[in-house]
Design a protein around this motif. Structure first.
Motif, PDB file in Angstrom:
ATOM      1  N   PRO A 102     -30.879  12.397 -41.051  1.00 61.36           N
ATOM      2  CA  PRO A 102     -31.388  11.298 -39.569  1.00 61.36           C
ATOM      3  C   PRO A 102     -31.032  10.215 -40.004  1.00 61.36           C
ATOM      4  CG  PRO A 102     -33.363  13.143 -41.073  1.00 61.36           C
ATOM      5  CD  PRO A 102     -31.698  13.474 -41.988  1.00 61.36           C
ATOM      6  N   THR A 103     -31.225   9.363 -41.023  1.00 61.83           N
ATOM      7  CA  THR A 103     -31.056   8.229 -41.588  1.00 61.83           C
ATOM      8  C   THR A 103     -29.348   7.797 -40.962  1.00 61.83           C
ATOM      9  OG1 THR A 103     -32.583   7.709 -43.441  1.00 61.83           O
ATOM     10  CG2 THR A 103     -30.899   6.163 -43.192  1.00 61.83           C
ATOM     11  N   ALA A 104     -28.919   8.819 -40.797  1.00 62.10           N
ATOM     12  CA  ALA A 104     -27.582   8.271 -40.156  1.00 62.10           C
ATOM     13  C   ALA A 104     -27.438   8.285 -38.734  1.00 62.10           C
ATOM     14  CB  ALA A 104     -26.718   9.640 -41.065  1.00 62.10           C
ATOM     15  N   ARG A 105     -28.624   9.604 -38.008  1.00 62.05           N
ATOM     16  CA  ARG A 105     -28.449   9.576 -37.048  1.00 62.05           C
ATOM     17  C   ARG A 105     -28.657   8.457 -36.923  1.00 62.05           C
ATOM     18  NH1 ARG A 105     -28.472  15.128 -38.470  1.00 62.05           N
ATOM     19  NH2 ARG A 105     -31.202  15.002 -38.435  1.00 62.05           N
ATOM     20  N   GLU A 106     -30.373   7.778 -37.113  1.00 71.65           N
ATOM     21  CA  GLU A 106     -31.416   6.449 -36.410  1.00 71.65           C
ATOM     22  C   GLU A 106     -29.632   5.530 -36.775  1.00 71.65           C
ATOM     23  OE1 GLU A 106     -34.769   6.192 -39.250  1.00 71.65           O
ATOM     24  OE2 GLU A 106     -35.497   8.379 -38.248  1.00 71.65           O
ATOM     25  N   ARG A 107     -28.779   5.489 -37.824  1.00 69.51           N
ATOM     26  CA  ARG A 107     -27.995   4.021 -37.683  1.00 69.51           C
ATOM     27  C   ARG A 107     -26.832   4.041 -36.547  1.00 69.51           C
ATOM     28  NH1 ARG A 107     -27.477   3.119 -43.944  1.00 69.51           N
ATOM     29  NH2 ARG A 107     -29.584   2.507 -44.773  1.00 69.51           N
ATOM     30  N   LEU A 108     -27.048   5.238 -35.911  1.00 70.53           N
ATOM     31  CA  LEU A 108     -25.633   5.118 -34.706  1.00 70.53           C
ATOM     32  C   LEU A 108     -26.097   4.070 -33.937  1.00 70.53           C
ATOM     33  CD1 LEU A 108     -24.442   8.848 -34.817  1.00 70.53           C
ATOM     34  CD2 LEU A 108     -23.639   7.082 -35.872  1.00 70.53           C
ATOM     35  N   ALA A 109     -27.458   3.703 -33.390  1.00 70.15           N
ATOM     36  CA  ALA A 109     -28.047   3.217 -32.690  1.00 70.15           C
ATOM     37  C   ALA A 109     -27.515   1.964 -32.757  1.00 70.15           C
ATOM     38  CB  ALA A 109     -29.456   3.622 -32.263  1.00 70.15           C
ATOM     39  N   GLY A 110     -28.287   1.293 -33.675  1.00 67.04           N
ATOM     40  CA  GLY A 110     -27.621  -0.301 -34.513  1.00 67.04           C
ATOM     41  C   GLY A 110     -26.405  -0.718 -34.537  1.00 67.04           C
ATOM     42  N   ILE A 111     -25.046   0.185 -34.752  1.00 66.46           N
ATOM     43  CA  ILE A 111     -24.223   0.136 -34.760  1.00 66.46           C
ATOM     44  C   ILE A 111     -22.762  -0.805 -33.520  1.00 66.46           C
ATOM     45  CG2 ILE A 111     -21.635   0.721 -35.533  1.00 66.46           C
ATOM     46  CD1 ILE A 111     -23.354   3.470 -37.245  1.00 66.46           C
ATOM     47  N   ASP A 112     -22.555  -1.908 -34.505  1.00 68.68           N
ATOM     48  CA  ASP A 112     -21.516  -2.635 -33.532  1.00 68.68           C
ATOM     49  C   ASP A 112     -20.477  -2.431 -33.506  1.00 68.68           C
ATOM     50  OD1 ASP A 112     -20.583  -4.240 -31.509  1.00 68.68           O
ATOM     51  OD2 ASP A 112     -21.767  -6.406 -32.555  1.00 68.68           O
ATOM     52  N   LEU A 113     -19.643  -1.963 -33.219  1.00 70.35           N
ATOM     53  CA  LEU A 113     -18.048  -2.128 -33.242  1.00 70.35           C
ATOM     54  C   LEU A 113     -17.476  -2.550 -32.150  1.00 70.35           C
ATOM     55  CD1 LEU A 113     -18.737   2.283 -33.494  1.00 70.35           C
ATOM     56  CD2 LEU A 113     -17.829   0.610 -35.232  1.00 70.35           C
ATOM     57  N   THR A 114     -17.656  -3.156 -31.568  1.00 71.62           N
ATOM     58  CA  THR A 114     -17.363  -4.174 -30.214  1.00 71.62           C
ATOM     59  C   THR A 114     -15.940  -5.053 -31.112  1.00 71.62           C
ATOM     60  OG1 THR A 114     -18.582  -5.687 -30.423  1.00 71.62           O
ATOM     61  CG2 THR A 114     -18.636  -3.552 -28.632  1.00 71.62           C
ATOM     62  N   GLY A 115     -16.054  -5.612 -31.762  1.00 66.70           N
ATOM     63  CA  GLY A 115     -15.120  -6.377 -32.843  1.00 66.70           C
ATOM     64  C   GLY A 115     -14.196  -5.320 -33.651  1.00 66.70           C
ATOM     65  N   THR A 116     -14.268  -4.237 -33.823  1.00 66.29           N
ATOM     66  CA  THR A 116     -13.268  -3.085 -34.415  1.00 66.29           C
ATOM     67  C   THR A 116     -12.106  -3.597 -33.636  1.00 66.29           C
ATOM     68  OG1 THR A 116     -14.031  -1.378 -33.573  1.00 66.29           O
ATOM     69  CG2 THR A 116     -14.903  -2.310 -35.369  1.00 66.29           C
ATOM     70  N   GLY A 117     -11.800  -4.167 -32.432  1.00 67.29           N
ATOM     71  CA  GLY A 117     -10.675  -4.099 -30.986  1.00 67.29           C
ATOM     72  C   GLY A 117     -10.133  -2.628 -31.034  1.00 67.29           C
ATOM     73  N   LEU A 118     -11.343  -1.575 -31.126  1.00 70.24           N
ATOM     74  CA  LEU A 118     -10.803   0.013 -30.988  1.00 70.24           C
ATOM     75  C   LEU A 118     -10.973   0.039 -29.290  1.00 70.24           C
ATOM     76  CD1 LEU A 118     -11.978   1.966 -34.421  1.00 70.24           C
ATOM     77  CD2 LEU A 118      -9.980   1.045 -33.454  1.00 70.24           C
ATOM     78  N   SER A 119     -10.770   1.166 -28.864  1.00 70.89           N
ATOM     79  CA  SER A 119     -11.416   1.167 -27.323  1.00 70.89           C
ATOM     80  C   SER A 119     -12.511   2.704 -27.315  1.00 70.89           C
ATOM     81  CB  SER A 119      -9.818   1.793 -26.449  1.00 70.89           C
ATOM     82  OG  SER A 119      -9.591   2.701 -26.956  1.00 70.89           O
ATOM     83  N   GLY A 120     -12.279   3.423 -28.678  1.00 72.84           N
ATOM     84  CA  GLY A 120     -13.354   4.473 -28.444  1.00 72.84           C
ATOM     85  C   GLY A 120     -13.540   4.622 -30.282  1.00 72.84           C
ATOM     86  N   VAL A 121     -14.624   5.453 -29.816  1.00 69.84           N
ATOM     87  CA  VAL A 121     -14.602   6.549 -31.843  1.00 69.84           C
ATOM     88  C   VAL A 121     -14.682   7.952 -31.212  1.00 69.84           C
ATOM     89  CG1 VAL A 121     -17.448   6.496 -31.061  1.00 69.84           C
ATOM     90  CG2 VAL A 121     -16.222   6.053 -33.553  1.00 69.84           C
TER      91      VAL A 121
END
Length: 282
Positions: A43-62
């Motif tokens: 449950p905590t892992a699912r909640e954390r998905l909303a707050g992750i910032d991946l924009t600095g990874t240089g990836l186009s998707g996940v």
């Protein structure tokens, strides 16, 4: 599904602290909600998905590996993807990896559940049960990619029968090639001797896998060295096609190669696979 030489797994419950280890090129980032996250932490892992910032990874998707929809956690994972509009950390969820697939009908269920998104993700199915091995071609026909889950498959057996595991790997790779899909080998659990990992990578490539999963940054170099396809290699396939089409005889023996329809067909299929345009063999 895009051919990536490496799928790098990061537990979704710890992604915010592990993102510094995410490389910038030649890998697909997989946020994992399944095996690497204990049940009490899901449950905590699912909640954390909303707050992750991946924009600095240089990836186009996940990519996102979820739990089976045969479990309550799997259904909650699907609801989370829908609630986030198919985006995590500012990036689109390009691929959902689904475990414990038994037949092509299972893949259709995932597609139906995710069809309400504006840009539904592709589905990569795990071949990690005895039923999945037997139904590998049916699963491949319904999927966008295939992953091998050796640990889960062995868990169904009394002993890790090497002949059966070789059979399972071969069925996966042949089914993937039959339907023009990437085939991703299981991750290594060797964390110290990278020569062992290199040997595993070489054996997987020889079997027909197009990439390999990684659970530790140490694995990235041997995986990328083995599975990355260079522009020169792709140019070689293009040259094979060009030379064959320019030769009126339709068959030619040169100093270091033979130009004949089977080799040209392979060149065309490899280019189609890496251009994302591969199609089933007819």
């Amino acid at each position: 599904m895009k051919v990536d030489p490496c799928l790098f797994y990061v537990p979704a419950s710890r992604a915010d602290t592990l993102l510094k280890n995410v490389p910038r090129q030649s890998i697909a980032l997989v946020l994992d909600l399944e095996d690497s996250v204990p049940k009490h932490a899901k449950p905590t892992a699912r909640e954390r998905l909303a707050g992750i910032d991946l924009t600095g990874t240089g990836l186009s998707g996940v990519c996102l590996r979820i739990n089976s929809v045969e479990t309550p956690d799997g259904l909650l994972d699907i609801q989370t993807i829908l609630a986030l509009g198919g985006e995590i950390g500012g990036l689109p969820v390009q691929t959902v990896l689904v475990p414990k697939v038994a037949a092509g009908r299972d893949v259709a269920i995932y597609r139906s559940l995710l069809s309400g998104l504006a840009d539904p993700p592709e589905i990569c199915s795990f071949i990690e049960t005895v039923d999945a091995v037997e139904n590998a071609f049916d699963i491949a026909a319904a999927s966008d990619g295939l992953c091998f889950g050796q640990a889960d498959l062995v868990a169904e057996m009394w002993a890790p029968d090497e002949s059966y595991l070789a059979h399972a790997r071969a069925r996966l790779c042949v089914a993937a090639s039959r339907y023009g899909l990437p085939a991703i080998d299981t991750n290594s659990f060797e964390l110290w001797d990278m020569d062992v990992v290199r040997g595993q990578c070489a054996a997987a490539k020889q079997c027909g896998f197009t990439g390999k999963a990684a659970i530790h940054p140490k694995h990235l170099t041997p995986i990328l060295e083995t599975f990355a396809v260079s522009p020169e290699e792709l140019d070689g396939f293009r040259q094979t096609i060009k030379d064959y089409e320019a030769d009126e005889r339709g068959f030619a023996v040169g100093k270091d190669r033979v130009l004949a329809p089977p080799f040209v067909l392979r060149a065309r299929r490899m280019l189609a696979l890496h251009d994302g345009q591969a199609r089933p063999i007819r």
